[in-house]
Design a protein around this motif. Structure first.
Motif, PDB file in Angstrom:
ATOM      1  N   GLY A   5       0.796  -1.222   0.000  1.00 38.46           N
ATOM      2  CA  GLY A   5       0.000   0.000   0.000  1.00 38.46           C
ATOM      3  C   GLY A   5       0.827   1.270   0.000  1.00 38.46           C
ATOM      4  N   SER A   6       2.106   1.174   0.316  1.00 40.15           N
ATOM      5  CA  SER A   6       2.936   2.380   0.333  1.00 40.15           C
ATOM      6  C   SER A   6       3.177   2.863  -1.099  1.00 40.15           C
ATOM      7  CB  SER A   6       4.279   2.078   1.010  1.00 40.15           C
ATOM      8  OG  SER A   6       4.953   1.066   0.282  1.00 40.15           O
ATOM      9  N   ALA A   7       3.619   4.121  -1.224  1.00 37.12           N
ATOM     10  CA  ALA A   7       3.878   4.664  -2.561  1.00 37.12           C
ATOM     11  C   ALA A   7       5.238   4.180  -3.056  1.00 37.12           C
ATOM     12  CB  ALA A   7       3.841   6.190  -2.509  1.00 37.12           C
ATOM     13  N   ASN A   8       5.240   3.721  -4.295  1.00 32.69           N
ATOM     14  CA  ASN A   8       6.496   3.284  -4.905  1.00 32.69           C
ATOM     15  C   ASN A   8       7.220   4.528  -5.446  1.00 32.69           C
ATOM     16  OD1 ASN A   8       8.433   2.434  -6.726  1.00 32.69           O
ATOM     17  ND2 ASN A   8       7.225   0.737  -7.517  1.00 32.69           N
ATOM     18  N   LEU A   9       8.371   4.791  -4.871  1.00 34.22           N
ATOM     19  CA  LEU A   9       9.076   6.031  -5.229  1.00 34.22           C
ATOM     20  C   LEU A   9      10.227   5.804  -6.218  1.00 34.22           C
ATOM     21  CD1 LEU A   9       9.128   7.740  -1.699  1.00 34.22           C
ATOM     22  CD2 LEU A   9       7.546   8.126  -3.585  1.00 34.22           C
ATOM     23  N   THR A  10      10.249   4.615  -6.816  1.00 33.45           N
ATOM     24  CA  THR A  10      11.356   4.286  -7.731  1.00 33.45           C
ATOM     25  C   THR A  10      11.497   5.298  -8.866  1.00 33.45           C
ATOM     26  OG1 THR A  10      10.596   2.036  -7.384  1.00 33.45           O
ATOM     27  CG2 THR A  10      12.343   2.320  -8.974  1.00 33.45           C
ATOM     28  N   TYR A  11      10.336   5.664  -9.475  1.00 32.65           N
ATOM     29  CA  TYR A  11      10.408   6.587 -10.622  1.00 32.65           C
ATOM     30  C   TYR A  11      10.862   7.974 -10.175  1.00 32.65           C
ATOM     31  CZ  TYR A  11       7.698   2.877 -12.782  1.00 32.65           C
ATOM     32  OH  TYR A  11       7.278   1.668 -13.232  1.00 32.65           O
ATOM     33  N   ILE A  12      10.395   8.351  -8.978  1.00 36.83           N
ATOM     34  CA  ILE A  12      10.788   9.650  -8.419  1.00 36.83           C
ATOM     35  C   ILE A  12      12.310   9.661  -8.176  1.00 36.83           C
ATOM     36  CG2 ILE A  12      10.689  10.986  -6.256  1.00 36.83           C
ATOM     37  CD1 ILE A  12       8.142  11.492  -7.640  1.00 36.83           C
ATOM     38  N   GLU A  13      12.796   8.587  -7.572  1.00 37.44           N
ATOM     39  CA  GLU A  13      14.238   8.523  -7.247  1.00 37.44           C
ATOM     40  C   GLU A  13      15.068   8.615  -8.525  1.00 37.44           C
ATOM     41  OE1 GLU A  13      14.009   4.791  -5.321  1.00 37.44           O
ATOM     42  OE2 GLU A  13      13.584   5.641  -3.332  1.00 37.44           O
ATOM     43  N   PRO A  55      -7.659   5.002  -4.861  1.00 38.34           N
ATOM     44  CA  PRO A  55      -7.264   3.796  -4.115  1.00 38.34           C
ATOM     45  C   PRO A  55      -5.812   3.861  -3.657  1.00 38.34           C
ATOM     46  CG  PRO A  55      -8.447   3.211  -6.127  1.00 38.34           C
ATOM     47  CD  PRO A  55      -8.150   4.675  -6.202  1.00 38.34           C
ATOM     48  N   LYS A  56      -4.933   4.281  -4.546  1.00 35.96           N
ATOM     49  CA  LYS A  56      -3.514   4.263  -4.156  1.00 35.96           C
ATOM     50  C   LYS A  56      -3.212   5.339  -3.121  1.00 35.96           C
ATOM     51  CE  LYS A  56      -0.994   7.099  -7.494  1.00 35.96           C
ATOM     52  NZ  LYS A  56      -0.515   8.170  -6.632  1.00 35.96           N
ATOM     53  N   ASP A  57      -3.859   6.495  -3.252  1.00 37.34           N
ATOM     54  CA  ASP A  57      -3.528   7.581  -2.329  1.00 37.34           C
ATOM     55  C   ASP A  57      -4.049   7.308  -0.916  1.00 37.34           C
ATOM     56  OD1 ASP A  57      -2.279   8.758  -4.433  1.00 37.34           O
ATOM     57  OD2 ASP A  57      -3.756  10.341  -4.759  1.00 37.34           O
ATOM     58  N   ILE A  58      -5.255   6.740  -0.817  1.00 38.32           N
ATOM     59  CA  ILE A  58      -5.727   6.497   0.556  1.00 38.32           C
ATOM     60  C   ILE A  58      -4.953   5.340   1.184  1.00 38.32           C
ATOM     61  CG2 ILE A  58      -7.998   7.569   0.339  1.00 38.32           C
ATOM     62  CD1 ILE A  58      -9.229   4.930  -0.013  1.00 38.32           C
ATOM     63  N   ASN A  59      -4.558   4.384   0.369  1.00 32.05           N
ATOM     64  CA  ASN A  59      -3.705   3.318   0.919  1.00 32.05           C
ATOM     65  C   ASN A  59      -2.351   3.867   1.360  1.00 32.05           C
ATOM     66  OD1 ASN A  59      -4.972   0.645   0.968  1.00 32.05           O
ATOM     67  ND2 ASN A  59      -5.329   1.039  -1.203  1.00 32.05           N
ATOM     68  N   ALA A  60      -1.820   4.782   0.569  1.00 37.29           N
ATOM     69  CA  ALA A  60      -0.508   5.359   0.921  1.00 37.29           C
ATOM     70  C   ALA A  60      -0.627   6.194   2.198  1.00 37.29           C
ATOM     71  CB  ALA A  60       0.024   6.205  -0.241  1.00 37.29           C
TER      72      ALA A  60
END
Ligand SMILES: NC(=O)c1ccc[n+]([C@@H]2O[C@H](COP(=O)([O-])OP(=O)(O)OC[C@H]3O[C@@H](n4cnc5c(N)ncnc54)[C@H](O)[C@@H]3O)[C@@H](O)[C@H]2O)c1
Length: 434
Positions: free
Chosen positions: A92-100, A262-267
């Motif tokens: 449920g956390s945000a995947n930050l791979t693209y950001i990194e 869905p992704k934001d409330i899970n995050a």
């Protein structure tokens, strides 16, 4: 100023195109060469009303260009907006791979001081993390300032939302950098909320979570209406007229989907857990939505019995009308459930079918029109309220189907009309017509 937009998806592309339309010099950069080729030929890789025209207009005016060359994108940018995806991880956390990756590339290719602006939806603390990634790698002597500028546009009305949004949020711990970004947006003449970086990050998650909460709340009222005998359409109209509540996001249905809610409330829930905070309402919103997505399927099983071998039609596949986005759409779950039951499925959507075909291939049949999809159907589900689906006449629907049984997840038709046409009609938060 030379402005670069990183990521030409729903957010980056629309932002870049709209900023070029108010006379900024914009370079849109994406790692996907195919998207860039399409864009350079004046075509949008996503379906968004009005976007193709605006792309062509601004390319011709010399204000908008597209590149997949990282050097060209960053080497003399004054300001870089990051709009890459932040999809959910399994937990449920945000995947930050693209950001990194974007932050590293920026640090490695800039040649002058610049401001890096995060438009992607990122958990509280991420902008500071981006700042650290860049600071560790940037050539000595260069200064990079970080600004959080979360995005609120909606797919399907993204251009309108960019020009006429309710507010622009600028989170910056450096007043000067915040002012530069405010000046970039000045031609839009929208209210600007200046705040610190962490508050800006939180505004985005709080907004989406509150909207999702409204949807889950009205869905629960709808479910109760079915039991106690009430009509959710009337209830929502009566509730929504209260100005403190408002009528928006009170449409009962089969739950929310799409690439954001869905992704934001899970995050946000994941973030709360990380900080040892039990966010009870948010967990309920998530649970209610999961169950809501299954409701029509179980109603169908109850009404029709076994679905094995039955010819089932689904009208509408995208998570909402006027987009081709099917991420987390209710249709995907229903298709999986129906396939498990060995139903024979025909689908129709005005623009969403190519994306669904990529996932399900020849397990489904793809009709060229709603009418064709209805032919010989033994039960039909309505999942997206596209105009052309809402505007079908129930008389026609009845004529095409072998058995006129409709499971309407978007309350597209009146109970009176269904009754008049002799259609077995199950909708959300209203009595069933049997
Ligand atoms: N879609 C929406 O309606 C919406 C609304 C508000 C906020 N957001 C947020 O905005 C962000 C982007 O969402 P989206 O729907 O536009 O995503 P998307 O998946 O449609 O687009 C992301 C794009 O970034 C590109 N990309 C990935 N890594 C890159 C890199 N290192 N350099 C350059 N390009 C790269 C990808 O190729 C892709 O084209 C997400 O954080 C999302 O939560 C989305």
């Amino acid at each position: 100023m030379k402005i670069t937009i990183t990521g030409t998806g729903y957010v980056g592309l629309v932002t870049g195109v709209c900023l070029s339309d108010v006379d900024h010099q914009i370079t849109c950069y994406d790692i996907d060469q195919e998207k860039i080729n399409l864009l350079n030929s004046g075509k949008s890789p996503i379906y968004e009303p009005g976007l193709d025209e605006l792309i062509q207009k601004n390319i011709s005016a010399g204000r908008l260009s597209f590149t997949a060359d990282v050097k060209e994108a960053y080497s003399d940018a004054d300001c870089i907006f990051i709009a890459v995806g932040t999809p959910p991880n399994e937990d449920g956390s945000a995947n930050l791979t693209y950001i990194e990756k974007a932050a590293i590339e920026i640090a490695e290719h800039i040649t002058k001081d610049c401001i890096v602006v995060t438009k992607s939806t990122v958990p509280v603390g991420t902008n500071e993390y981006i700042g650290r990634i860049i600071a560790e790698r940037v050539p000595a002597g260069l200064t990079v300032k970080i600004v959080s500028n979360p995005e609120f546009l909606r797919e399907g009305s993204a251009i309108h939302d960019t020009f006429h949004g309710d507010r622009i949020v600028i989170g910056s711990n450096d007043q000067e950098a915040g002012k530069v970004i405010a000046d970039i947006y000045a031609p839009f003449k929208l209210p600007i909320v200046h705040t610190d970086i962490r508050s800006a990050e939180m505004i985005k998650y709080a907004s989406n979570s509150f909207l999702a909460l409204k949807i889950s709340f009205i869905n629960e009222i709808a479910n109760l209406c079915e039991k106690v005998g009430g009509n959710i359409e009337h209830v929502a109209a009566g509730v929504g007229l209260d100005k403190r509540i408002g009528s928006k996001f009170l449409q009962a249905g089969i739950g929310f989907g799409g690439s954001c809610f869905p992704k934001d409330i899970n995050a946000l829930n994941h973030l709360a857990n990380e900080y040892d905070y039990d966010f009870k309402i948010l967990k309920s919103v998530i649970d209610v939505n999961r169950l809501q997505k299954e409701r029509l399927f179980y109603k169908a099983k109850e009404a029709v019995g076994s679905l094995a071998g039955k010819k089932i039609t689904i009208l509408g596949l995208t998570f909402k009308p006027n987009t081709d986005d099917i991420r987390d759409a209710a249709s995907l779950k229903l298709i999986q459930d129906l396939l498990m039951e060995d139903a024979v499925i025909t689908v129709y959507d005005p623009v969403g079918m190519p994306n669904v075909e990529k996932l399900f291939g020849n397990k489904l049949q793809y009709a060229e029109s709603a009418e064709k999809a209805l032919e010989d159907a033994e039960a039909t589900f309505i999942l997206t309220e596209w105009d052309e689906i809402k505007n079908l006449s129930l008389e026609q629907v009845k004529r095409y189907m072998t058995k006129p049984i409709l499971f309407d997840g978007r309350n597209c038709f009146t109970l009176e009309d269904a009754e008049k046409q002799g259609i077995q009609y199950y909708s959300i938060g209203r009595k069933a017509i049997v």
